[in-house]
Design an enzyme around this catalytic site. Structure first.
Site, PDB file in Angstrom:
ATOM      1  N   LYS A 252      25.656  92.938 143.519  1.00 14.35           N
ATOM      2  CA  LYS A 252      26.004  93.847 142.419  1.00 14.35           C
ATOM      3  C   LYS A 252      25.567  93.247 141.087  1.00 14.35           C
ATOM      4  CE  LYS A 252      30.068  95.864 140.037  1.00 14.35           C
ATOM      5  NZ  LYS A 252      31.526  96.130 140.096  1.00 14.35           N
ATOM      6  N   ASP A 257      30.626  96.020 132.456  1.00 16.50           N
ATOM      7  CA  ASP A 257      31.379  97.138 133.010  1.00 16.50           C
ATOM      8  C   ASP A 257      32.512  97.539 132.069  1.00 16.50           C
ATOM      9  OD1 ASP A 257      32.601  99.028 134.576  1.00 16.50           O
ATOM     10  OD2 ASP A 257      33.401  97.609 136.064  1.00 16.50           O
ATOM     11  N   LYS A 264      38.069 101.120 130.661  1.00 17.08           N
ATOM     12  CA  LYS A 264      39.047 100.077 130.939  1.00 17.08           C
ATOM     13  C   LYS A 264      39.880  99.780 129.690  1.00 17.08           C
ATOM     14  CE  LYS A 264      36.265  97.464 134.286  1.00 17.08           C
ATOM     15  NZ  LYS A 264      37.182  97.565 135.429  1.00 17.08           N
ATOM     16  N   ASP A 275      30.316  90.848 135.841  1.00 14.96           N
ATOM     17  CA  ASP A 275      30.230  91.878 136.871  1.00 14.96           C
ATOM     18  C   ASP A 275      28.842  91.908 137.536  1.00 14.96           C
ATOM     19  OD1 ASP A 275      31.819  93.621 138.264  1.00 14.96           O
ATOM     20  OD2 ASP A 275      31.377  95.360 137.012  1.00 14.96           O
ATOM     21  N   ASP A 334      34.709 104.150 136.803  1.00 10.19           N
ATOM     22  CA  ASP A 334      34.893 102.703 136.849  1.00 10.19           C
ATOM     23  C   ASP A 334      34.674 102.156 138.266  1.00 10.19           C
ATOM     24  OD1 ASP A 334      35.393 100.201 135.890  1.00 10.19           O
ATOM     25  OD2 ASP A 334      37.577 100.448 135.748  1.00 10.19           O
ATOM     26  N   GLU A 336      32.023 101.952 139.844  1.00  9.43           N
ATOM     27  CA  GLU A 336      30.565 102.076 139.724  1.00  9.43           C
ATOM     28  C   GLU A 336      29.807 101.136 140.655  1.00  9.43           C
ATOM     29  OE1 GLU A 336      32.300 100.073 137.967  1.00  9.43           O
ATOM     30  OE2 GLU A 336      31.089  98.260 137.980  1.00  9.43           O
ATOM     31  N   ARG A 338      30.227 100.290 143.779  1.00  7.30           N
ATOM     32  CA  ARG A 338      29.933 100.862 145.099  1.00  7.30           C
ATOM     33  C   ARG A 338      28.823 101.914 145.005  1.00  7.30           C
ATOM     34  NH1 ARG A 338      36.120 102.741 145.624  1.00  7.30           N
ATOM     35  NH2 ARG A 338      36.336 100.887 144.324  1.00  7.30           N
TER      36      ARG A 338
HETATM   37  N1  BES Z   1      34.118  95.334 138.164  1.00 10.49           N
HETATM   38  C1  BES Z   1      35.318  95.950 138.551  1.00 10.49           C
HETATM   39  C2  BES Z   1      36.176  95.104 139.457  1.00 10.49           C
HETATM   40  C3  BES Z   1      36.713  93.818 138.890  1.00 10.49           C
HETATM   41  C4  BES Z   1      38.024  93.723 138.479  1.00 10.49           C
HETATM   42  C5  BES Z   1      35.935  92.683 138.852  1.00 10.49           C
HETATM   43  C6  BES Z   1      38.527  92.545 137.997  1.00 10.49           C
HETATM   44  C7  BES Z   1      36.429  91.500 138.364  1.00 10.49           C
HETATM   45  C8  BES Z   1      37.730  91.426 137.947  1.00 10.49           C
HETATM   46  C9  BES Z   1      35.010  97.261 139.289  1.00 10.49           C
HETATM   47  O1  BES Z   1      33.868  97.917 138.902  1.00 10.49           O
HETATM   48  C10 BES Z   1      36.155  98.178 139.030  1.00 10.49           C
HETATM   49  O2  BES Z   1      36.312  98.574 137.906  1.00 10.49           O
HETATM   50  N2  BES Z   1      36.920  98.499 140.057  1.00 10.49           N
HETATM   51  C11 BES Z   1      38.031  99.371 139.927  1.00 10.49           C
HETATM   52  C12 BES Z   1      37.970 100.410 141.010  1.00 10.49           C
HETATM   53  C13 BES Z   1      38.962 101.513 140.844  1.00 10.49           C
HETATM   54  C14 BES Z   1      38.608 102.389 139.679  1.00 10.49           C
HETATM   55  C15 BES Z   1      38.988 102.327 142.114  1.00 10.49           C
HETATM   56  C16 BES Z   1      39.287  98.520 140.064  1.00 10.49           C
HETATM   57  O3  BES Z   1      39.303  97.622 140.900  1.00 10.49           O
HETATM   58  O4  BES Z   1      40.223  98.738 139.312  1.00 10.49           O
HETATM   59 ZN    ZN Z   2      32.390  96.743 138.064  1.00  6.40          ZN
HETATM   60 MN    MN Z   3      34.223  99.219 137.251  1.00  2.95          MN
END
Ligand code: BES
Ligand code: ZN
Ligand code: MN
Length: 482
Positions: A252, A257, A264, A275, A334, A336, A338
């Site tokens: 990734k 992000d 966020k 990220d 968010d 993104e 996947r």
């Molecule tokens: N990049 C984030 C995940 C992340 C969180 C990485 C904390 C490092 C530290 C990812 O893109 C994300 O935002 N995931 C969301 C998914 C949700 C919206 C289903 C999450 O985990 O909150």
């Molecule tokens: Zn992310």
């Molecule tokens: Mn995200």
């Protein structure tokens, strides 16, 4: 830091500090050591517990200015991973004390290539500071110039150096701020590294992705003024083995992000520059692979994008068509990672990868589940996963297998498209993994969620704060042991 072969005997080592390892409960190091070392043990001043340090100045009978006795913990539990950490902890503790060159003397049974490689590697990993943007002219004064291992072999030391350089390359990329490291900059770094290492490099640009139909990746990228890139690096062995296997490493590469329209919260958002740590680790692995030359072909694919809100950004509820032809309802912008990964995974299959590993800072949910200790591992093929964990164990990169029961994928059902991109709060890292699994089908696949392990919030005794480079050495070991 220069990694060097030291002289055969401890008496001959000319250095600021000569390092010996003492274990819990003794006996003191068997390498000819001054009487004072025994006294440290006898007086109870030194117990040998892990990472304990005692320093003797002007040790009798040695050319070294200092003798450093470092605790190795229980002798029977001392392995290459402990060696890596110990060498790192010593480097970090001594470099602030004005030590410039360090020599390590190993006792039997630790005088092997494995241990000297791990020591050299740990020393170099420990020496990296995330200070590229500090303007203090004195910042480089507190650095170790050379690290030598007495009686080691050149090949062992080279291996340690190659692996450390690869991991430090990854860490430096992931530490870069996002105004500097845009998707195209990441692609440029990859291209430059590939040229230096003799790897084949291809960058798919936005227009090409449109032609191909990578709607899931492009949907994420559309909100940013920074164009996306799909970075592809290829390693081909000189003497290919008879097997048809071809390893695809997909990382990734979200250079920042924000969450997009599903934005966020401000607090902690600055961390989202890492990220792209998965992409960076895949690049680091390729750098080492190009030098250690395993017999399996390996291709790295890094979808690189920036996830931003804005008038061009994708909206919650948008429906995109992925490269596979499947439609995805984007319920949360968010989620993104996947989206960009499924297009890269499909492309990896199309260009002939038979085994896929993706590595991604994918979910906050894996941080809740496993913290900063274990990588979350997911698979559709237990045999492949077991092979991976074998390599991960050898390299001391803890991986915990997460469940993938069919029930978890229910929550991805969409009323409007083939699938939607979030599964709700429960088991968030598992539903994310299922979203990827739906894209890979039966191709043997492993997904690594490194959201908790790719970044150190605080410095460790053996490593600075910031990107950890997790995954790199396990990928290399896996390719080598194929
Ligand atoms: N990049 C984030 C995940 C992340 C969180 C990485 C904390 C490092 C530290 C990812 O893109 C994300 O935002 N995931 C969301 C998914 C949700 C919206 C289903 C999450 O985990 O909150
Ligand atoms: Zn992310
Ligand atoms: Mn995200």
């Amino acid at each position: 830091m220069e990694i060097k072969l030291g002289p055969k005997s401890t008496a001959e080592a000319e250095c600021d500090a000569l390092l010996m390892i003492g274990f819990e409960g003794g006996p003191p190091p068997a390498t000819p050591a001054p009487e004072a070392v025994k006294e440290l043990y006898d007086s109870g001043e030194f117990s040998g517990k892990s990472l304990e340090l005692s320093i003797l100045h002007r040790p009798a009978g040695l050319k070294a200015k200092r003798l450093v006795l470092a605790g190795g913990g229980k002798k029977e539990r001392f392995d290459a991973s402990e060696m890596r950490k110990l060498a790192g902890a010593v480097v970090r503790s001594l470099k602030s004390k004005g030590v410039r060159n360090l020599a390590l003397a190993l006792d039997d049974p630790f005088r092997s290539d494995d241990f000297s490689a791990a020591a050299a590697e740990g020393a170099m990993l420990a020496d990296l500071e995330p200070d590229r943007y500090k303007t203090d002219p004195k910042k480089n004064e507190k650095q170790i110039d050379s690290f030598s291992v007495l009686g080691a072999s050149q090949s062992g030391l080279d291996r340690g150096r190659i692996l450390a350089e690869a991991q430090n390359f990854t860490r430096q990329l992931a530490n870069e701020p996002s105004n500097v490291l845009t998707p195209l900059k990441l692609a440029e770094s990859a291209r430059q590294m590939a040229a230096e290492c003799g790897l084949d490099c291809e960058i798919l640009e936005q227009d090409r992705m449109k032609q191909l139909g990578m709607g899931a990746l492009l949907g994420v990228a559309q909100g940013s003024a920074e164009p996306p890139a799909l970075i592809i690096l290829r390693y081909r062995p000189q003497t290919p083995s008879s097997s048809k296997d071809h390893l695809g490493l997909v990382g990734k590469g979200v250079t920042f992000d924000t969450g997009g329209i599903s934005i966020k919260p401000a607090e902690g958002m600055e961390k989202m520059r890492y990220d792209m740590a998965g992409g960076a680790s895949v690049l680091g692995a390729m750098k080492a692979i190009s030098q250690l030359k395993p017999s399996i072909p390996v291709t790295a694919l890094i979808p690189a994008v920036e996830n931003m809100p804005g008038s061009k950004a994708q909206r919650p509820g948008d429906i995109v068509t992925a490269l596979s032809g499947k439609t995805v309802e984007v319920l949360n912008t968010d989620a993104e990672g996947r989206l960009i990964l499924i297009d890269a995974l499909t492309y990896a299959q199309r260009i002939g990868c038979t085994h896929l590993i993706d590595t991604a800072t994918l979910t906050g949910s894996i941080v809740v589940a496993l913290g900063a200790v274990n990588i979350g591992g997911f698979t559709n093929n237990q045999q492949f996963f077991d092979k991976f964990t074998g390599a991960a164990k050898t390299e001391g990169e803890k991986t915990w297998q997460m469940p993938m029961d069919e029930e978890y994928k229910e929550s991805l059902k969409s009323a409007f498209a083939d699938i939607h991109n979030i599964g709700g709060r429960p088991a968030g890292s598992v539903t994310a993994a299922w979203f990827l699994r739906e894209a890979v089908g039966d191709t043997p696949w492993i997904h690594l969620d490194i959201a908790g392990t790719a970044w150190l919030d605080d410095a460790k005794p053996h490593m600075a704060k910031g990107a950890s480079g997790v995954g790199v050495r396990t990928f290399v070991r896996l390719a080598e042991s194929w």
